[in-house]
Design an enzyme around this catalytic site. Sequence first.
Site, PDB file in Angstrom:
ATOM      1  N   CYS A  41     -44.336  10.003 -40.583  1.00  0.00           N
ATOM      2  CA  CYS A  41     -45.628   9.663 -39.962  1.00  0.00           C
ATOM      3  C   CYS A  41     -46.666  10.772 -40.147  1.00  0.00           C
ATOM      4  CB  CYS A  41     -45.440   9.375 -38.475  1.00  0.00           C
ATOM      5  SG  CYS A  41     -44.465  10.612 -37.610  1.00  0.00           S
ATOM      6  N   CYS A  42     -46.216  12.043 -40.088  1.00  0.00           N
ATOM      7  CA  CYS A  42     -47.202  13.137 -40.070  1.00  0.00           C
ATOM      8  C   CYS A  42     -47.901  13.379 -41.417  1.00  0.00           C
ATOM      9  CB  CYS A  42     -46.551  14.429 -39.581  1.00  0.00           C
ATOM     10  SG  CYS A  42     -45.809  14.309 -37.943  1.00  0.00           S
ATOM     11  N   GLU A  98     -45.974  17.355 -31.815  1.00  0.00           N
ATOM     12  CA  GLU A  98     -45.967  16.685 -33.123  1.00  0.00           C
ATOM     13  C   GLU A  98     -47.349  16.766 -33.779  1.00  0.00           C
ATOM     14  OE1 GLU A  98     -44.483  12.663 -33.000  1.00  0.00           O
ATOM     15  OE2 GLU A  98     -45.323  12.223 -34.974  1.00  0.00           O
ATOM     16  N   CYS A 100     -48.823  14.622 -35.564  1.00  0.00           N
ATOM     17  CA  CYS A 100     -49.566  13.375 -35.311  1.00  0.00           C
ATOM     18  C   CYS A 100     -50.227  13.379 -33.935  1.00  0.00           C
ATOM     19  CB  CYS A 100     -48.632  12.171 -35.344  1.00  0.00           C
ATOM     20  SG  CYS A 100     -48.141  11.659 -36.982  1.00  0.00           S
ATOM     21  N   ASP A 123     -47.753  -4.437 -28.299  1.00  0.00           N
ATOM     22  CA  ASP A 123     -46.867  -3.670 -29.165  1.00  0.00           C
ATOM     23  C   ASP A 123     -46.445  -2.386 -28.439  1.00  0.00           C
ATOM     24  OD1 ASP A 123     -46.340  -3.602 -32.414  1.00  0.00           O
ATOM     25  OD2 ASP A 123     -46.406  -1.590 -31.553  1.00  0.00           O
ATOM     26  N   GLY A 124     -45.257  -1.913 -28.740  1.00  0.00           N
ATOM     27  CA  GLY A 124     -44.781  -0.682 -28.106  1.00  0.00           C
ATOM     28  C   GLY A 124     -45.571   0.545 -28.510  1.00  0.00           C
ATOM     29  N   GLU A 154     -40.257  12.414 -27.697  1.00  0.00           N
ATOM     30  CA  GLU A 154     -41.481  12.965 -28.317  1.00  0.00           C
ATOM     31  C   GLU A 154     -42.620  12.870 -27.310  1.00  0.00           C
ATOM     32  OE1 GLU A 154     -41.327  10.054 -31.682  1.00  0.00           O
ATOM     33  OE2 GLU A 154     -40.923  11.804 -32.909  1.00  0.00           O
ATOM     34  N   HIS A 188     -44.484   8.974 -24.508  1.00  0.00           N
ATOM     35  CA  HIS A 188     -44.587   9.340 -25.919  1.00  0.00           C
ATOM     36  C   HIS A 188     -46.027   9.779 -26.223  1.00  0.00           C
ATOM     37  CE1 HIS A 188     -44.909   8.515 -30.289  1.00  0.00           C
ATOM     38  NE2 HIS A 188     -43.647   8.926 -30.304  1.00  0.00           N
TER      39      HIS A 188
HETATM   40  O1  FUB Z   1     -43.182   5.511 -34.015  1.00  0.00           O
HETATM   41  C1  FUB Z   1     -44.034   5.783 -35.100  1.00  0.00           C
HETATM   42  C2  FUB Z   1     -44.246   7.264 -35.226  1.00  0.00           C
HETATM   43  O2  FUB Z   1     -43.007   7.919 -35.508  1.00  0.00           O
HETATM   44  C3  FUB Z   1     -44.736   7.944 -33.976  1.00  0.00           C
HETATM   45  O3  FUB Z   1     -46.117   7.918 -33.835  1.00  0.00           O
HETATM   46  C4  FUB Z   1     -44.215   9.319 -34.130  1.00  0.00           C
HETATM   47  O4  FUB Z   1     -44.192  10.019 -32.919  1.00  0.00           O
HETATM   48  C5  FUB Z   1     -42.854   9.090 -34.730  1.00  0.00           C
HETATM   49  O5  FUB Z   1     -41.931   8.816 -33.748  1.00  0.00           O
HETATM   50 ZN    ZN Z   2     -45.980  12.280 -36.888  1.00  0.00          ZN
END
Ligand code: FUB
Ligand code: ZN
Length: 625
Positions: A396-397, A318, A320, A188-189, A302, A250
């Site tokens: 996501c965060c 970020e 996350c 998976d990416g 990112e 990323h």
């Molecule tokens: O791609 C899923 C989430 O969205 C990533 O972990 C974050 O950086 C945001 O791009």
């Molecule tokens: Zn996030």
Amino acid sequence: MARRGPASPTDQARSTFRPLPPGDVRITGGIWQRRAERNRVAAIPSGLKQLGEASNLFNLQLAAGQATGEPIGPIFADSDVYKWLEAAAWEYGRHPDEQLLESLMSVVELVAAAQDDDGYLNSVVPFRDGGRYVDLPQHHEFYCYGHLMQAAVALSRSAGRRELLDVAIKIGDHLVATFGEDKRHDVDGHPVIEMALVELYRETDNRDYLELARYFVEARGTGLIAGYGRRPAYFSDRVRVREQTTVEGHAVRAVYLGAGATDVAVELDDQELLAALETQFASMATEKEYLTGGLGSRWEGEAFGDPFELPPDRAYAETCAAIGGVQWAWRLLLATGKADYADQIERMLYNGCLAGVSLAGTEYFYVNPLQLRDGSLADEERNTSTGRHGWFGCACCPPNVMRTFASLEGYVASTDPTGVQVHQYVPGTINAGDLGLTVETDYPWHGRIAITIDRAPDAEIAVSVRIPSWAQGATVDGRPASAGGYVSVTKVWKAGDQLLVELPLVGRITSPDPRVDAVRGCVAIERGPLVYALEKQDQPSEVAPDDLVIDADAEVREEDRPDLLDGVVVLHTSGAVVDRSTLPGGPADHPRPKSRTTATELVAIPYHVWANRGPQAMRVWIPLA
Ligand code: FUB
Ligand code: ZN
């Protein structure tokens, strides 16, 4: 039911420290308790509402055949639901509340109904892009699975409920049947499946899941993900994990992969892999991490930048990524027993993670720069000049913060055959087998930490306390303790015995590595684990921090402000205001004659509470006068 928290190695794993099960650590006061409480009372309920309003739940209803229409939101929308479920599950374990369990089980029911008979589960991809696994690098199907598995393990561990675990097992079996060296050779990416499969293995004892996690780690870096418009480095797919020496691409992907690979290394006692991961983490910490523990300097992708490419104003950092950094550091801490990783957790939690959420607990920053200029253009929702938000188009965060706050106790202490290690100083209780401790402290505001023994075995046992690397002049029971490492006191303890740790909490001036060009000629103010910032509203005459410089030999004076921003220690120092009118015209990046300045006081607040009185100009790195 197994009494385990997140990321608990199996008994067979090679791990220096072992985490304490949920409930054995209780945080009873201070910042963490307050934040966790708001997470419970406000954030988690509001998160469920947001999932409804943002249509994540509607998407699952579509997949379950309970609604009609088109899925809404990002391709990985399901992952937000699963992160929320994980948060709610850990929270239920901390604080059993039948109403919470009821709402979480109704979401679990919906998730189960959305699963295909063969285990496949995604509420967006098949509707939108006409098929399963047609674009693994971009479609995040395993990423969603990973978050579901983590939620399922959390629910099993904290409430003994298997319903989501059954869904996760069905996915795990489907993946084992479909992917691998001799099956479909693909990854998976976006990592996360690696740590999730290891956790699923830990929860079920099914070694196939561990083997599949190992396969996904080993397959990365072999160029599998090339050719999707982004270079392999973006996906951490340029170099094999065991050969990699740094982090790249990323940021969230890279740190989640690091965490998952550490889990694999620990369970398989793969010392070569573990050594590579330590090298990567060290490279990140010394060349690619912000003072705040923020990770990933580039908005574009990112992503991590080049070494020392750490602009404070354009920092992406970020939320996350800091959370993933904590997860990785925690796994390395358990694996190696090295205090540096606990220092890193402290830095990331107190600064990079905490800044990502408002004091109320219900608004979030996606990115966490170290500077916001006066009059900054609010060009898009992630820009901090728009303030924190209750949710995002790509959310996501927020639920990532929720699951972190719901499992904070897990990071406080651990055990090994010699005794207990206290990594983070929070008021509360720690129970490790026959040993019971009470910790009293007002840390990080004041440096006195009193640890009282409540119960002890009738034999020698070690209580080890971390002395952070910044804590020059620390003492343990009055004796000098070196900064950076653990001090262990081994003896036959009796109830009522005390261990007194004194950490020197004084404001200090930090200079950057000269290779960080973006902040050359600047310094920052820190105090204990906290990074400080100048926010416009606190400065005399509300001068924008853009116009302030700091005295090179500035003394730092502190002031307790229980009335301000939930109660903080404010720092005062001296500097000057640059008189803009004396600046010549011409290009801004040309050398300029000295401009006129007027002496002034500088007032600094902890970085993590900035923008709680409305977004406004702020800076961490301050130019020297
Ligand atoms: O791609 C899923 C989430 O969205 C990533 O972990 C974050 O950086 C945001 O791009
Ligand atoms: Zn996030």
